[in-house]
Design a protein around this motif. Sequence first.
Motif, PDB file in Angstrom:
ATOM      1  N   LEU A 118       0.830  -1.201   0.000  1.00 43.88           N
ATOM      2  CA  LEU A 118       0.000   0.000   0.000  1.00 43.88           C
ATOM      3  C   LEU A 118       0.868   1.256   0.000  1.00 43.88           C
ATOM      4  O   LEU A 118       0.557   2.230  -0.703  1.00 43.88           O
ATOM      5  CB  LEU A 118      -0.924   0.002   1.215  1.00 43.88           C
ATOM      6  CG  LEU A 118      -1.843   1.224   1.357  1.00 43.88           C
ATOM      7  CD1 LEU A 118      -2.718   1.392   0.122  1.00 43.88           C
ATOM      8  CD2 LEU A 118      -2.700   1.104   2.613  1.00 43.88           C
ATOM      9  N   ALA A 119       1.945   1.253   0.763  1.00 42.23           N
ATOM     10  CA  ALA A 119       2.832   2.408   0.807  1.00 42.23           C
ATOM     11  C   ALA A 119       3.463   2.675  -0.561  1.00 42.23           C
ATOM     12  O   ALA A 119       3.570   3.829  -0.997  1.00 42.23           O
ATOM     13  CB  ALA A 119       3.924   2.187   1.857  1.00 42.23           C
ATOM     14  N   VAL A 120       3.865   1.610  -1.237  1.00 44.10           N
ATOM     15  CA  VAL A 120       4.447   1.758  -2.577  1.00 44.10           C
ATOM     16  C   VAL A 120       3.413   2.309  -3.553  1.00 44.10           C
ATOM     17  O   VAL A 120       3.694   3.231  -4.331  1.00 44.10           O
ATOM     18  CB  VAL A 120       4.996   0.403  -3.077  1.00 44.10           C
ATOM     19  CG1 VAL A 120       5.409   0.501  -4.548  1.00 44.10           C
ATOM     20  CG2 VAL A 120       6.179  -0.039  -2.228  1.00 44.10           C
ATOM     21  N   LEU A 121       2.204   1.758  -3.510  1.00 45.58           N
ATOM     22  CA  LEU A 121       1.141   2.228  -4.400  1.00 45.58           C
ATOM     23  C   LEU A 121       0.806   3.696  -4.138  1.00 45.58           C
ATOM     24  O   LEU A 121       0.620   4.479  -5.079  1.00 45.58           O
ATOM     25  CB  LEU A 121      -0.108   1.368  -4.221  1.00 45.58           C
ATOM     26  CG  LEU A 121      -0.029  -0.078  -4.721  1.00 45.58           C
ATOM     27  CD1 LEU A 121      -1.247  -0.866  -4.259  1.00 45.58           C
ATOM     28  CD2 LEU A 121       0.076  -0.107  -6.236  1.00 45.58           C
ATOM     29  N   ALA A 122       0.717   4.057  -2.865  1.00 45.81           N
ATOM     30  CA  ALA A 122       0.414   5.446  -2.519  1.00 45.81           C
ATOM     31  C   ALA A 122       1.523   6.375  -2.996  1.00 45.81           C
ATOM     32  O   ALA A 122       1.257   7.465  -3.534  1.00 45.81           O
ATOM     33  CB  ALA A 122       0.224   5.578  -1.012  1.00 45.81           C
ATOM     34  N   GLY A 123       2.775   5.950  -2.816  1.00 45.57           N
ATOM     35  CA  GLY A 123       3.899   6.764  -3.256  1.00 45.57           C
ATOM     36  C   GLY A 123       3.902   6.980  -4.761  1.00 45.57           C
ATOM     37  O   GLY A 123       4.127   8.094  -5.243  1.00 45.57           O
ATOM     38  N   LEU A 124       3.635   5.918  -5.512  1.00 47.54           N
ATOM     39  CA  LEU A 124       3.603   6.033  -6.974  1.00 47.54           C
ATOM     40  C   LEU A 124       2.435   6.906  -7.437  1.00 47.54           C
ATOM     41  O   LEU A 124       2.569   7.690  -8.385  1.00 47.54           O
ATOM     42  CB  LEU A 124       3.498   4.641  -7.601  1.00 47.54           C
ATOM     43  CG  LEU A 124       4.748   3.767  -7.488  1.00 47.54           C
ATOM     44  CD1 LEU A 124       4.456   2.348  -7.981  1.00 47.54           C
ATOM     45  CD2 LEU A 124       5.912   4.373  -8.283  1.00 47.54           C
ATOM     46  N   THR A 125       1.298   6.784  -6.751  1.00 50.42           N
ATOM     47  CA  THR A 125       0.139   7.602  -7.115  1.00 50.42           C
ATOM     48  C   THR A 125       0.416   9.084  -6.884  1.00 50.42           C
ATOM     49  O   THR A 125       0.108   9.934  -7.729  1.00 50.42           O
ATOM     50  CB  THR A 125      -1.097   7.168  -6.311  1.00 50.42           C
ATOM     51  OG1 THR A 125      -1.406   5.811  -6.613  1.00 50.42           O
ATOM     52  CG2 THR A 125      -2.293   8.036  -6.653  1.00 50.42           C
ATOM     53  N   LEU A 126       1.007   9.396  -5.742  1.00 57.12           N
ATOM     54  CA  LEU A 126       1.359  10.791  -5.453  1.00 57.12           C
ATOM     55  C   LEU A 126       2.423  11.300  -6.411  1.00 57.12           C
ATOM     56  O   LEU A 126       2.361  12.447  -6.873  1.00 57.12           O
ATOM     57  CB  LEU A 126       1.846  10.913  -4.007  1.00 57.12           C
ATOM     58  CG  LEU A 126       0.781  10.684  -2.928  1.00 57.12           C
ATOM     59  CD1 LEU A 126       1.430  10.684  -1.543  1.00 57.12           C
ATOM     60  CD2 LEU A 126      -0.315  11.743  -3.006  1.00 57.12           C
ATOM     61  N   ALA A 127       3.384  10.444  -6.751  1.00 53.96           N
ATOM     62  CA  ALA A 127       4.440  10.843  -7.680  1.00 53.96           C
ATOM     63  C   ALA A 127       3.878  11.146  -9.057  1.00 53.96           C
ATOM     64  O   ALA A 127       4.371  12.035  -9.773  1.00 53.96           O
ATOM     65  CB  ALA A 127       5.491   9.738  -7.774  1.00 53.96           C
ATOM     66  N   SER A 128       2.815  10.423  -9.439  1.00 53.97           N
ATOM     67  CA  SER A 128       2.238  10.616 -10.776  1.00 53.97           C
ATOM     68  C   SER A 128       1.639  12.008 -10.953  1.00 53.97           C
ATOM     69  O   SER A 128       1.466  12.472 -12.084  1.00 53.97           O
ATOM     70  CB  SER A 128       1.155   9.556 -11.035  1.00 53.97           C
ATOM     71  OG  SER A 128      -0.011   9.809 -10.258  1.00 53.97           O
ATOM     72  N   GLU A 129       1.318  12.681  -9.839  1.00 58.03           N
ATOM     73  CA  GLU A 129       0.779  14.037  -9.917  1.00 58.03           C
ATOM     74  C   GLU A 129       1.866  15.058 -10.269  1.00 58.03           C
ATOM     75  O   GLU A 129       1.566  16.166 -10.715  1.00 58.03           O
ATOM     76  CB  GLU A 129       0.138  14.422  -8.579  1.00 58.03           C
ATOM     77  CG  GLU A 129      -1.053  13.568  -8.190  1.00 58.03           C
ATOM     78  CD  GLU A 129      -2.274  13.816  -9.065  1.00 58.03           C
ATOM     79  OE1 GLU A 129      -2.415  14.950  -9.562  1.00 58.03           O
ATOM     80  OE2 GLU A 129      -3.071  12.883  -9.250  1.00 58.03           O
ATOM     81  N   LYS A 130       3.128  14.660 -10.077  1.00 55.44           N
ATOM     82  CA  LYS A 130       4.250  15.580 -10.317  1.00 55.44           C
ATOM     83  C   LYS A 130       5.161  15.124 -11.449  1.00 55.44           C
ATOM     84  O   LYS A 130       5.811  15.953 -12.096  1.00 55.44           O
ATOM     85  CB  LYS A 130       5.088  15.706  -9.029  1.00 55.44           C
ATOM     86  CG  LYS A 130       4.352  16.302  -7.842  1.00 55.44           C
ATOM     87  CD  LYS A 130       4.100  17.785  -8.038  1.00 55.44           C
ATOM     88  CE  LYS A 130       3.505  18.412  -6.782  1.00 55.44           C
ATOM     89  NZ  LYS A 130       3.258  19.873  -6.964  1.00 55.44           N
ATOM     90  N   VAL A 131       5.224  13.798 -11.660  1.00 52.42           N
ATOM     91  CA  VAL A 131       6.195  13.237 -12.595  1.00 52.42           C
ATOM     92  C   VAL A 131       5.476  12.428 -13.667  1.00 52.42           C
ATOM     93  O   VAL A 131       4.512  11.717 -13.381  1.00 52.42           O
ATOM     94  CB  VAL A 131       7.198  12.322 -11.857  1.00 52.42           C
ATOM     95  CG1 VAL A 131       8.203  11.722 -12.825  1.00 52.42           C
ATOM     96  CG2 VAL A 131       7.908  13.093 -10.754  1.00 52.42           C
ATOM     97  N   SER A 132       5.954  12.533 -14.891  1.00 53.62           N
ATOM     98  CA  SER A 132       5.393  11.749 -15.992  1.00 53.62           C
ATOM     99  C   SER A 132       6.013  10.348 -15.991  1.00 53.62           C
ATOM    100  O   SER A 132       7.232  10.204 -16.121  1.00 53.62           O
ATOM    101  CB  SER A 132       5.688  12.431 -17.329  1.00 53.62           C
ATOM    102  OG  SER A 132       5.466  11.549 -18.406  1.00 53.62           O
ATOM    103  N   PHE A 133       5.165   9.326 -15.812  1.00 51.16           N
ATOM    104  CA  PHE A 133       5.676   7.958 -15.864  1.00 51.16           C
ATOM    105  C   PHE A 133       6.319   7.667 -17.216  1.00 51.16           C
ATOM    106  O   PHE A 133       7.332   6.973 -17.299  1.00 51.16           O
ATOM    107  CB  PHE A 133       4.538   6.964 -15.619  1.00 51.16           C
ATOM    108  CG  PHE A 133       4.121   6.845 -14.180  1.00 51.16           C
ATOM    109  CD1 PHE A 133       4.841   7.457 -13.170  1.00 51.16           C
ATOM    110  CD2 PHE A 133       2.994   6.113 -13.832  1.00 51.16           C
ATOM    111  CE1 PHE A 133       4.455   7.353 -11.837  1.00 51.16           C
ATOM    112  CE2 PHE A 133       2.600   5.993 -12.508  1.00 51.16           C
ATOM    113  CZ  PHE A 133       3.334   6.620 -11.511  1.00 51.16           C
ATOM    114  N   THR A 134       5.730   8.187 -18.284  1.00 49.71           N
ATOM    115  CA  THR A 134       6.280   7.951 -19.618  1.00 49.71           C
ATOM    116  C   THR A 134       7.685   8.514 -19.737  1.00 49.71           C
ATOM    117  O   THR A 134       8.586   7.854 -20.280  1.00 49.71           O
ATOM    118  CB  THR A 134       5.366   8.581 -20.692  1.00 49.71           C
ATOM    119  OG1 THR A 134       4.099   7.920 -20.671  1.00 49.71           O
ATOM    120  CG2 THR A 134       5.975   8.441 -22.074  1.00 49.71           C
TER     121      THR A 134
END
Length: 289
Positions: free
Chosen positions: A253-269
């Motif tokens: 859950l911590a990893v998923l939450a971190g990636l979700t929050l990161a997606s608001e600032k960083v482009s996964f692509t």
Amino acid sequence: MIRSIVSSAVAGLAGFAATKAVLRSRLRTHDSVVRTNHAGREVSLIEGPAVTAGLLAGGLLIEDPRQRAATLLATGAAGSLGAVDDFCESGTSKGLRGHLSALARGEITTGAIKVAGIPLASIAAAAILRTGSRRTGLFGCARPDEGISWAAKACDIVVTGGVIAGSANLFNLLDLRPGRTLKAGLLTVAFADHVHGVSWAPATAIAGASAAAWPDDLAGEVMLGDTGANALGAAIGTILAETADPVGRRIILAVLAGLTLASEKVSFTSVIEATPGLREIDSFGREDV
């Protein structure tokens, strides 16, 4: 066990193929299923409902009744709410922050309905999973449920629901290039900590539906959309939640939450294209679309 694995894979593939055939014959060029992808090419959304149908068909063959009910609930709800956002979209808000901001302004969008509905359905599925005597540890070892307080059980249900909902959301965030979400799903299933009698049937259902979707998705002719990506993520999240122990679920859950929050600032692509290894996996088998 072998029969269950093969049956689930065949059900996932057959459910996908049958649904796609029906939708293609009726809606192939209908405006409601046509979208423009990142390359400016028109693609069809019929893959999403077809993948969802395949996952549900395979989920029906899960032997454990609790896990079967939880998987069908989480996958069906995520796919249905994704379909609402795909085919009945309202509002211009995008991303988690955008939908929450719209709610704060009193604007109820289809995206906001999905953002609220998937976690609620996931918690309900988690309550089903966490009810009963069987629990699996990080390495598939059975653990007794005695001595666990009601508060700890309630917390674990919320965390389990968070894993399912977070996985549904993350896989939706990945659906920006042909094949990316399917590859992420297959790799996650391949490297998950599988447990005999718990994860093999749902995992092979995912593999069957994904294999059926693979050619047209990689060719850029169709896309999962919110319907398919959310359903696929929820199905995978249910496996992860059921095979991990409480500590493992909190880590996931911590990893998923971190990636979700990161997606608001960083482009996964951008990150994927700049990272050797990830870049090659992402582009493997994909046409220049």
